[in-house]
Motif scaffolding. Structure first.
Motif, PDB file in Angstrom:
ATOM      1  N   ALA A   6       0.854  -1.184   0.000  1.00  0.00           N
ATOM      2  CA  ALA A   6       0.000   0.000   0.000  1.00  0.00           C
ATOM      3  C   ALA A   6       0.892   1.237   0.000  1.00  0.00           C
ATOM      4  CB  ALA A   6      -0.905   0.004   1.225  1.00  0.00           C
ATOM      5  N   VAL A   7       0.681   2.118  -0.951  1.00  0.00           N
ATOM      6  CA  VAL A   7       1.431   3.368  -1.041  1.00  0.00           C
ATOM      7  C   VAL A   7       0.484   4.519  -0.730  1.00  0.00           C
ATOM      8  CG1 VAL A   7       2.786   4.896  -2.518  1.00  0.00           C
ATOM      9  CG2 VAL A   7       2.980   2.403  -2.777  1.00  0.00           C
ATOM     10  N   VAL A   8       0.800   5.293   0.280  1.00  0.00           N
ATOM     11  CA  VAL A   8      -0.009   6.460   0.638  1.00  0.00           C
ATOM     12  C   VAL A   8       0.604   7.680  -0.031  1.00  0.00           C
ATOM     13  CG1 VAL A   8      -0.960   7.840   2.515  1.00  0.00           C
ATOM     14  CG2 VAL A   8      -0.571   5.387   2.847  1.00  0.00           C
ATOM     15  N   GLY A   9      -0.103   8.226  -1.015  1.00  0.00           N
ATOM     16  CA  GLY A   9       0.365   9.404  -1.735  1.00  0.00           C
ATOM     17  C   GLY A   9       0.838   9.071  -3.133  1.00  0.00           C
ATOM     18  N   ALA A  10       0.297   9.791  -4.115  1.00  0.00           N
ATOM     19  CA  ALA A  10       0.668   9.584  -5.518  1.00  0.00           C
ATOM     20  C   ALA A  10       1.533  10.715  -6.022  1.00  0.00           C
ATOM     21  CB  ALA A  10      -0.582   9.451  -6.392  1.00  0.00           C
ATOM     22  N   GLY A  11       2.376  11.268  -5.140  1.00  0.00           N
ATOM     23  CA  GLY A  11       3.329  12.284  -5.547  1.00  0.00           C
ATOM     24  C   GLY A  11       4.519  11.680  -6.261  1.00  0.00           C
ATOM     25  N   ALA A  12       5.547  12.478  -6.446  1.00  0.00           N
ATOM     26  CA  ALA A  12       6.716  12.025  -7.203  1.00  0.00           C
ATOM     27  C   ALA A  12       7.371  10.810  -6.550  1.00  0.00           C
ATOM     28  CB  ALA A  12       7.722  13.170  -7.327  1.00  0.00           C
ATOM     29  N   ALA A  13       7.504  10.813  -5.226  1.00  0.00           N
ATOM     30  CA  ALA A  13       8.153   9.695  -4.543  1.00  0.00           C
ATOM     31  C   ALA A  13       7.318   8.431  -4.632  1.00  0.00           C
ATOM     32  CB  ALA A  13       8.420  10.057  -3.083  1.00  0.00           C
ATOM     33  N   GLY A  14       6.010   8.552  -4.440  1.00  0.00           N
ATOM     34  CA  GLY A  14       5.146   7.390  -4.533  1.00  0.00           C
ATOM     35  C   GLY A  14       5.127   6.804  -5.924  1.00  0.00           C
ATOM     36  N   ALA A  15       5.082   7.675  -6.937  1.00  0.00           N
ATOM     37  CA  ALA A  15       5.101   7.201  -8.317  1.00  0.00           C
ATOM     38  C   ALA A  15       6.419   6.513  -8.644  1.00  0.00           C
ATOM     39  CB  ALA A  15       4.868   8.376  -9.272  1.00  0.00           C
ATOM     40  N   ALA A  16       7.533   7.080  -8.170  1.00  0.00           N
ATOM     41  CA  ALA A  16       8.837   6.484  -8.430  1.00  0.00           C
ATOM     42  C   ALA A  16       8.984   5.138  -7.741  1.00  0.00           C
ATOM     43  CB  ALA A  16       9.946   7.438  -7.983  1.00  0.00           C
ATOM     44  N   CYS A  38       1.266  13.599  -8.691  1.00  0.00           N
ATOM     45  CA  CYS A  38       2.574  14.257  -8.608  1.00  0.00           C
ATOM     46  C   CYS A  38       2.695  15.253  -7.459  1.00  0.00           C
ATOM     47  CB  CYS A  38       2.979  14.925  -9.926  1.00  0.00           C
ATOM     48  SG  CYS A  38       4.737  14.662 -10.338  1.00  0.00           S
ATOM     49  N   GLY A  39       1.708  15.294  -6.565  1.00  0.00           N
ATOM     50  CA  GLY A  39       1.852  16.071  -5.341  1.00  0.00           C
ATOM     51  C   GLY A  39       2.121  17.540  -5.574  1.00  0.00           C
ATOM     52  N   ARG A  40       3.201  18.042  -4.974  1.00  0.00           N
ATOM     53  CA  ARG A  40       3.534  19.472  -5.077  1.00  0.00           C
ATOM     54  C   ARG A  40       4.162  19.827  -6.432  1.00  0.00           C
ATOM     55  NH1 ARG A  40       7.091  19.355  -0.028  1.00  0.00           N
ATOM     56  NH2 ARG A  40       6.770  17.123  -0.345  1.00  0.00           N
ATOM     57  N   ALA A  41       4.445  18.823  -7.249  1.00  0.00           N
ATOM     58  CA  ALA A  41       4.797  19.082  -8.653  1.00  0.00           C
ATOM     59  C   ALA A  41       3.481  19.085  -9.415  1.00  0.00           C
ATOM     60  CB  ALA A  41       5.754  18.029  -9.182  1.00  0.00           C
ATOM     61  N   ALA A  42       2.777  20.193  -9.353  1.00  0.00           N
ATOM     62  CA  ALA A  42       1.375  20.249  -9.746  1.00  0.00           C
ATOM     63  C   ALA A  42       1.154  21.165 -10.948  1.00  0.00           C
ATOM     64  CB  ALA A  42       0.526  20.727  -8.574  1.00  0.00           C
ATOM     65  N   ASP A 109       2.387  19.477 -21.484  1.00  0.00           N
ATOM     66  CA  ASP A 109       1.136  19.296 -20.753  1.00  0.00           C
ATOM     67  C   ASP A 109       1.295  19.472 -19.253  1.00  0.00           C
ATOM     68  OD1 ASP A 109      -0.317  18.809 -23.070  1.00  0.00           O
ATOM     69  OD2 ASP A 109       0.000  16.649 -22.985  1.00  0.00           O
ATOM     70  N   GLY A 110       2.484  19.861 -18.802  1.00  0.00           N
ATOM     71  CA  GLY A 110       2.681  20.136 -17.385  1.00  0.00           C
ATOM     72  C   GLY A 110       3.491  19.082 -16.668  1.00  0.00           C
ATOM     73  N   ILE A 111       4.053  19.463 -15.538  1.00  0.00           N
ATOM     74  CA  ILE A 111       4.979  18.624 -14.791  1.00  0.00           C
ATOM     75  C   ILE A 111       4.301  17.381 -14.215  1.00  0.00           C
ATOM     76  CG2 ILE A 111       4.650  19.744 -12.548  1.00  0.00           C
ATOM     77  CD1 ILE A 111       8.039  18.745 -14.070  1.00  0.00           C
ATOM     78  N   THR A 112       2.962  17.391 -14.091  1.00  0.00           N
ATOM     79  CA  THR A 112       2.278  16.196 -13.605  1.00  0.00           C
ATOM     80  C   THR A 112       2.450  15.017 -14.551  1.00  0.00           C
ATOM     81  OG1 THR A 112       0.225  16.965 -14.625  1.00  0.00           O
ATOM     82  CG2 THR A 112       0.535  17.437 -12.290  1.00  0.00           C
ATOM     83  N   GLN A 113       2.857  15.271 -15.787  1.00  0.00           N
ATOM     84  CA  GLN A 113       3.138  14.185 -16.715  1.00  0.00           C
ATOM     85  C   GLN A 113       4.190  13.238 -16.164  1.00  0.00           C
ATOM     86  OE1 GLN A 113       2.102  13.154 -19.954  1.00  0.00           O
ATOM     87  NE2 GLN A 113       0.309  14.340 -19.321  1.00  0.00           N
ATOM     88  N   LEU A 114       5.054  13.741 -15.311  1.00  0.00           N
ATOM     89  CA  LEU A 114       6.111  12.900 -14.747  1.00  0.00           C
ATOM     90  C   LEU A 114       5.511  11.731 -13.975  1.00  0.00           C
ATOM     91  CD1 LEU A 114       9.076  12.379 -14.254  1.00  0.00           C
ATOM     92  CD2 LEU A 114       9.003  14.027 -12.382  1.00  0.00           C
ATOM     93  N   ALA A 115       4.603  12.004 -13.045  1.00  0.00           N
ATOM     94  CA  ALA A 115       3.969  10.930 -12.287  1.00  0.00           C
ATOM     95  C   ALA A 115       3.077  10.083 -13.181  1.00  0.00           C
ATOM     96  CB  ALA A 115       3.171  11.504 -11.121  1.00  0.00           C
ATOM     97  N   LYS A 116       2.367  10.715 -14.101  1.00  0.00           N
ATOM     98  CA  LYS A 116       1.485   9.955 -14.988  1.00  0.00           C
ATOM     99  C   LYS A 116       2.271   8.941 -15.807  1.00  0.00           C
ATOM    100  CE  LYS A 116      -2.054  13.563 -15.418  1.00  0.00           C
ATOM    101  NZ  LYS A 116      -2.712  14.526 -16.324  1.00  0.00           N
ATOM    102  N   ARG A 117       3.447   9.323 -16.276  1.00  0.00           N
ATOM    103  CA  ARG A 117       4.251   8.416 -17.087  1.00  0.00           C
ATOM    104  C   ARG A 117       4.899   7.327 -16.238  1.00  0.00           C
ATOM    105  NH1 ARG A 117       6.400  12.100 -22.157  1.00  0.00           N
ATOM    106  NH2 ARG A 117       4.502  13.367 -22.258  1.00  0.00           N
ATOM    107  N   LEU A 118       5.266   7.665 -15.022  1.00  0.00           N
ATOM    108  CA  LEU A 118       5.795   6.641 -14.120  1.00  0.00           C
ATOM    109  C   LEU A 118       4.724   5.588 -13.827  1.00  0.00           C
ATOM    110  CD1 LEU A 118       7.786   8.896 -11.637  1.00  0.00           C
ATOM    111  CD2 LEU A 118       8.784   7.145 -13.114  1.00  0.00           C
TER     112      LEU A 118
END
Length: 361
Positions: A6-16, A38-42, A109-118
């Motif tokens: 279980a991962v709490v949070g879908a920010g950069a660290a959780g996605a990675a 992507c959390g604070r990379a929004a 399309d914005g920095i949230t693409q980072l988490a979406k692609r991960l």
């Protein structure tokens, strides 16, 4: 045998972390309290404008993260801000010189693409608008209960309580906490975990100091003729901490327009955090106009606002706390674990923590 995490949070660290586990015999379920990734990379959009209002870009300061972004993940729409970052001091004196000649990456399309692609490279299940309400220590792992917001489309579990707002997601072999340290500490404070290490771990995590940041987004129907992408306050003694020009990011702002991301200094932000948003944005615009010596900037034609209560960790959590948590199949990841308030640090820490989880399971 397939393990569950279980991962709490879908920010950069959780996605990675989910990405690091993609080829392991591990089922990953992610719980994200907001509707985004992507959390604070929004990223937000308004009209034809796309803008980042938290982390502004990803640097090339970490070789592994650079390889991830430029080789392992899809690169379509990846853009590099080529204009420099200049500095200013407490008196508002602007000087040339930036943080180096490294890359400043984002996406059209914005920095949230980072988490979406991960996440797209994984089989992880991601529940958005789903706030983890309770963790409970179980033999050899954790159980997770959430509180699902009305807008969530996450499927209901057959084990839901009579209270329709609570869902029991069952048992996981390990849990990973990635929210900012104060929120992770609060979650542990509500956990059903009768062990002396719970209190010790919570106290250690809660001790990580944070700085608040208020972001004001200011749009203008005219162009700015400036030789830099952004300004950063070098001596940290000005009301303004950062001014970034979103029009310098390809695909973000139409020609003939300007869009400024103004992040106010932590002391100013903390003092004004609970003030009315329109007053905060108006004062941020006035300060920006004074800094750039351009009275037009005091009167934007539209604005946006975001208050980041836990924006910048000043320190990292102790190694002892990380080890203590891992002894109980509980893992920690994020910039507050890495001890560096930078996006690349959160990603690198997420990758390494995901690998550590794989080894432990």
């Amino acid at each position: 045998m397939t393990a569950t995490v279980a991962v709490v949070g879908a920010g950069a660290a959780g996605a990675a972390a989910a990405y690091a586990l993609r080829d392991e015999p591990v089922d990953v379920t992610v719980f994200e309290k907001s509707g985004g990734l992507c959390g604070r990379a929004a990223t937000r959009r308004r009209g034809d404008c796309t803008y980042e209002y938290g982390a502004n870009y990803l640097t090339s300061d970490d070789e592994r993260v650079t390889e991830l972004v430029t080789e392992a993940l899809p690169t379509d729409g990846l853009v590099d801000v080529t204009e420099p970052v200049w500095t200013f001091d407490a008196a508002g004196e602007i000087s040339e010189g930036d943080r180096g000649d490294g890359h400043k990456w984002t996406y059209e399309d914005g920095i949230t693409q980072l988490a979406k692609r991960l996440f797209a490279a994984t089989d992880a299940t991601v529940h958005r608008n789903t706030r983890v309400a309770t963790l409970a220590s179980a033999d050899g792992g954790w159980t997770v209960e959430d509180a699902v917001e009305q807008s969530s489309t996450s499927p209901r579990s057959s084990s839901s309580r009579e209270d329709a707002d609570v869902t029991d997601h069952g048992h996981f072999d390990a849990a990973l906490l990635t929210p900012p340290a104060p929120q992770s500490a609060d979650l542990l404070g509500q956990a059903r975990w009768d062990h002396v290490d719970c209190r010790r771990l919570r106290e250690s995590i809660a001790s990580v100091p944070y700085r608040a940041v208020v972001s004001a987004v200011l749009h203008y129907d005219f162009e700015l003729d400036l030789p830099y992408y952004a300004l950063v306050n070098a001596d940290r003694d000005h009301d303004v901490g950062w001014v970034g020009r979103e029009e310098c990011k390809p695909g973000h702002v139409p020609d003939g327009e300007a869009l400024l991301l103004v992040q106010m200094a932590p002391d100013w932000s903390a003092e004004r955090f609970h003030d009315p948003e329109d007053e905060v944005v108006a004062d941020a615009a006035e300060a920006t106009a004074a800094l750039l010596s351009d009275d037009r900037l005091a009167d934007p034609d539209w604005t946006d606002y975001q208050g980041w209560r836990y924006a910048l960790p000043d320190e990292g959590v102790s190694d002892d706390a990380i080890e203590m948590a891992a002894d109980h199949d509980l893992f920690l990841a994020g910039d507050w674990v890495a001890g560096e308030a930078r996006l690349h640090a959160a990603i690198r820490n997420g990758l390494e923590t995901g690998e550590r989880i794989a080894e432990a399971l």
